[in-house]
Scaffold this motif. Sequence first.
Motif, PDB file in Angstrom:
ATOM      1  N   PRO A  29      -3.657   4.033   4.561  1.00 23.11           N
ATOM      2  CA  PRO A  29      -3.781   3.922   3.167  1.00 23.11           C
ATOM      3  C   PRO A  29      -4.072   2.551   2.966  1.00 23.11           C
ATOM      4  O   PRO A  29      -3.383   1.625   3.300  1.00 23.11           O
ATOM      5  CB  PRO A  29      -2.840   4.741   2.410  1.00 23.11           C
ATOM      6  CG  PRO A  29      -2.071   5.519   3.542  1.00 23.11           C
ATOM      7  CD  PRO A  29      -2.395   4.931   4.813  1.00 23.11           C
ATOM      8  N   ALA A  30      -5.009   2.131   1.787  1.00 28.87           N
ATOM      9  CA  ALA A  30      -5.480   0.883   1.508  1.00 28.87           C
ATOM     10  C   ALA A  30      -4.013   0.087   0.851  1.00 28.87           C
ATOM     11  O   ALA A  30      -3.736  -0.916   1.007  1.00 28.87           O
ATOM     12  CB  ALA A  30      -6.557   0.779   0.494  1.00 28.87           C
ATOM     13  N   GLY A  31      -3.385   0.930   0.042  1.00 27.19           N
ATOM     14  CA  GLY A  31      -2.187   0.439  -0.652  1.00 27.19           C
ATOM     15  C   GLY A  31      -1.073   0.156   0.132  1.00 27.19           C
ATOM     16  O   GLY A  31      -0.348  -0.873  -0.161  1.00 27.19           O
ATOM     17  N   SER A  32      -0.898   0.829   1.246  1.00 30.69           N
ATOM     18  CA  SER A  32       0.072   0.521   2.552  1.00 30.69           C
ATOM     19  C   SER A  32      -0.355  -0.626   3.075  1.00 30.69           C
ATOM     20  O   SER A  32       0.650  -1.606   3.432  1.00 30.69           O
ATOM     21  CB  SER A  32       0.105   1.658   3.417  1.00 30.69           C
ATOM     22  OG  SER A  32       0.609   2.814   2.553  1.00 30.69           O
ATOM     23  N   PHE A  33      -1.527  -0.775   3.217  1.00 30.18           N
ATOM     24  CA  PHE A  33      -1.891  -2.220   3.976  1.00 30.18           C
ATOM     25  C   PHE A  33      -1.733  -3.255   3.098  1.00 30.18           C
ATOM     26  O   PHE A  33      -1.358  -4.106   3.714  1.00 30.18           O
ATOM     27  CB  PHE A  33      -3.411  -2.045   4.582  1.00 30.18           C
ATOM     28  CG  PHE A  33      -3.829  -3.093   5.300  1.00 30.18           C
ATOM     29  CD1 PHE A  33      -3.597  -3.135   6.599  1.00 30.18           C
ATOM     30  CD2 PHE A  33      -4.639  -4.069   4.745  1.00 30.18           C
ATOM     31  CE1 PHE A  33      -3.916  -4.627   7.327  1.00 30.18           C
ATOM     32  CE2 PHE A  33      -5.174  -5.240   5.361  1.00 30.18           C
ATOM     33  CZ  PHE A  33      -4.708  -5.314   6.674  1.00 30.18           C
TER      34      PHE A  33
END
Length: 62
Positions: A43-47
Amino acid sequence: MNWRKSTYSGGGEGNTCVEIAEVHPRIAIRDSKAPARATLFVPAGSFTAFVESVKRHPRPGA
């Protein structure tokens, strides 16, 4: 996908790094030395959280 390498990539051809591509709402990650092998999707937020953490806490000697 539009793959990007880190500006910190080493080696003569800049192939000793990972590459990322935005695949909304995820980020694709692959090994630049073996781009045809497996790709990891997160997920973009996790990255973003991972990258920010690395910036705040760089490894010793880096």
